[in-house]
Design a protein around this motif. Sequence first.
Motif, PDB file in Angstrom:
ATOM      1  N   ILE A   1      34.388  35.375  44.933  1.00 28.74           N
ATOM      2  CA  ILE A   1      35.392  36.429  44.995  1.00 28.74           C
ATOM      3  C   ILE A   1      35.489  36.207  46.468  1.00 28.74           C
ATOM      4  N   GLU A   2      34.823  35.867  47.466  1.00 26.56           N
ATOM      5  CA  GLU A   2      34.981  35.618  48.893  1.00 26.56           C
ATOM      6  C   GLU A   2      36.067  34.419  49.199  1.00 26.56           C
ATOM      7  N   LEU A   3      35.498  33.625  48.268  1.00 21.89           N
ATOM      8  CA  LEU A   3      36.322  32.164  48.301  1.00 21.89           C
ATOM      9  C   LEU A   3      38.113  32.158  47.223  1.00 21.89           C
ATOM     10  N   LEU A   4      38.316  33.665  47.248  1.00 23.14           N
ATOM     11  CA  LEU A   4      38.902  34.279  46.467  1.00 23.14           C
ATOM     12  C   LEU A   4      39.237  33.373  45.337  1.00 23.14           C
ATOM     13  N   GLN A   5      38.234  32.256  44.113  1.00 26.06           N
ATOM     14  CA  GLN A   5      38.317  31.992  43.374  1.00 26.06           C
ATOM     15  C   GLN A   5      37.286  33.380  41.934  1.00 26.06           C
ATOM     16  N   ILE A   6      38.359  34.062  41.897  1.00 28.45           N
ATOM     17  CA  ILE A   6      39.227  34.963  40.777  1.00 28.45           C
ATOM     18  C   ILE A   6      38.609  34.627  39.552  1.00 28.45           C
ATOM     19  N   ASP A   7      39.455  33.278  38.902  1.00 28.02           N
ATOM     20  CA  ASP A   7      38.894  32.232  36.883  1.00 28.02           C
ATOM     21  C   ASP A   7      37.125  31.848  37.665  1.00 28.02           C
ATOM     22  N   GLN A   8      36.907  31.565  38.552  1.00 26.99           N
ATOM     23  CA  GLN A   8      35.384  31.414  39.226  1.00 26.99           C
ATOM     24  C   GLN A   8      34.350  32.038  38.655  1.00 26.99           C
ATOM     25  N   ALA A   9      34.848  33.424  39.044  1.00 28.34           N
ATOM     26  CA  ALA A   9      33.684  34.638  39.186  1.00 28.34           C
ATOM     27  C   ALA A   9      33.834  35.045  38.012  1.00 28.34           C
ATOM     28  N   LEU A  10      35.063  35.089  37.046  1.00 25.88           N
ATOM     29  CA  LEU A  10      35.291  35.565  36.039  1.00 25.88           C
ATOM     30  C   LEU A  10      34.161  34.998  35.005  1.00 25.88           C
ATOM     31  N   ALA A  11      33.939  33.526  34.806  1.00 25.02           N
ATOM     32  CA  ALA A  11      32.743  32.766  34.565  1.00 25.02           C
ATOM     33  C   ALA A  11      31.434  33.160  34.399  1.00 25.02           C
ATOM     34  N   GLU A  12      31.490  33.677  35.813  1.00 23.89           N
ATOM     35  CA  GLU A  12      29.722  34.073  36.131  1.00 23.89           C
ATOM     36  C   GLU A  12      29.661  35.585  34.730  1.00 23.89           C
ATOM     37  N   VAL A  13      30.351  35.957  34.625  1.00 20.66           N
ATOM     38  CA  VAL A  13      30.695  37.192  33.653  1.00 20.66           C
ATOM     39  C   VAL A  13      30.036  36.813  32.394  1.00 20.66           C
ATOM     40  N   LYS A  14      30.946  35.423  31.784  1.00 16.70           N
ATOM     41  CA  LYS A  14      30.977  34.883  30.912  1.00 16.70           C
ATOM     42  C   LYS A  14      29.390  34.882  30.320  1.00 16.70           C
ATOM     43  N   LYS A  15      28.729  34.255  31.991  1.00 13.97           N
ATOM     44  CA  LYS A  15      27.397  33.333  31.637  1.00 13.97           C
ATOM     45  C   LYS A  15      26.238  34.618  31.441  1.00 13.97           C
ATOM     46  N   LEU A  16      26.800  36.046  31.651  1.00  9.88           N
ATOM     47  CA  LEU A  16      25.803  37.097  31.727  1.00  9.88           C
ATOM     48  C   LEU A  16      25.958  37.262  29.756  1.00  9.88           C
TER      49      LEU A  16
END
Length: 526
Positions: free
Chosen positions: A411-426
């Motif tokens: 999110i600091e890099l403003l890559q929201i899609d990548q942040a949400l990819a982390e949620v999918k990993k959980l």
Amino acid sequence: MQEKAPFYITTAITYPNALPHIGHALEYVQADFLARYYKLQGREVRFQTGLDEHGLKVQESAAKASMTPEAFVEQQSKAFEQIWTGLQIGADRFIRTTDSDHQNIAQAFWTRCAKNQGPDGPDIYKKVYKAWYNSKEEEFLGFYEDYPDPAVFDVKPEFIRLIEEENYFFRLSRYTDQLIEILKQGDYEVLPLNRRKEMLNFAKDKGLTDVSISRDCTKLSWGIPVPNDPSQVMYVWYDALTNYLTGAASTDQDHQIQLSEFWPADLHCVGKDIIRFHALLWPAMLLSAKLPLPKRLIVHGFLLSNGQKMSKSLGTGIDPLQILQKYGSDPLRWFLLSQVPTLDDADFTESRLREIHNADLANDYGNLASRVLNMVKKYLDGHVPSPNSGALTAEIESFWFKTWDNYTHQIELLQIDQALAEVKKLVEKANCLVDEYKPWVLAKEEKLDQLEELLYILIELIRGATFLIKPAIPNASKKVADLFFAQSVPPEAWESFADAKIWGTTNTQKSLGEPPLILFPRLEEQ
Ligand code: MSP
């Protein structure tokens, strides 16, 4: 108590000449996600979006609808409100540039620039000129003397106007070197990097030329009057850009601008077509007015429809209201945030929206939550087991913290899609654990310690995913939080990132809710 640091985030303000398409919705939703995220991070957030109501484009659309511009924007703003509500845009202010406090700020801002004297004279001066204008983008194309034939412009002839007037000009040229330095140093950070380079090259190659910032009232009356000269109204972009300041300032009795704690803005979110106005003209205007520059500009890509630009006139604009009515806000928000690379272009199709919802929410997350709830009911009488300090817990804890840190970093890099990819990993990790350790086998073999350890881990992974999707899909998150965690997780842990990140926040012994039949029904073609 420690004071919360302010965080001010804005979107571009939309022209209300037509209703927004789903590409506009992308920007609203991205900014809304970030606003919600920074709130969870404990910031005092101010989020502003709104409408750019003046100018030729709106005046002409009103005339076409046989309405006054006032009545036309009033009607359009109601329709916009419906879309913002439908998309769950939680802005603190929906600004309209016809709002009286905005008019005061725009005029006070003008006066500050006009007072600023450089070696060649004041920053605002009058000049007679003849130039081509694109009414669709509200943008000057070039002076007549440089381009006698407008066919050189890549603009449909119906939008091209020849303007021949005496107007006020803003001495943008004076700020070229300073802007190059600011962009180079990143004092006003433009993201992504290729956009910053594009702006630097533009300023370096061509240098910046002064721009007309007013129109003669007899030609265009729909605008904010220029201070001390009622024969002119402000150029729509000069007026519109100052909306950002209106959200974070006021004017006092002497018409002076008083900044609030929210200025300078932390983040402006805009699309790639209006980067020059935001990366060059806006900071130059602020330098001229001697006001602090915003901290960051994020330039997102475009949402396309079958690879084509979305446009009402081309018939490629997709109506967000229609999508919202069919599927609700979460599937649309989830698609826009998780499937569209935040800083790049992407295609929208309804079938893809359904596919993604069914895969991520109905199957992976929804089924996981229902299954775990059912198992806890069946094997543990619906009560949260005790956490365990076994090897599996240690392994998952370290994965957990890494995932939360990656989410924040993206999110600091403003890559929201990548942040949400982390949620999918959980979620994926939880589903893999179920497959690997088979709780039903542990139950059958009466390995109660292992069963409890596993179920506690699964509950925590679901809690983590439920928290981290909250800024993206608040409804779905609330549904799971209410069903699962109403008794076992303290309400504060849903409001604070730092609290939610603590492993083991779900209270042991408390009961989980009743398992629903289906948490998130699959979306079918309609
Ligand atoms: N009124 C100006 C902005 C003034 S801000 C001081 C304007 N309005 S707009 O209605 O044309 O666009 C509003 C925003 O929507 C812009 O950031 C623009 O880039 C964005 N988008 C327009 N079409 C879009 C897509 N197809 N996809 C994503 N964003 C899109 O420009």
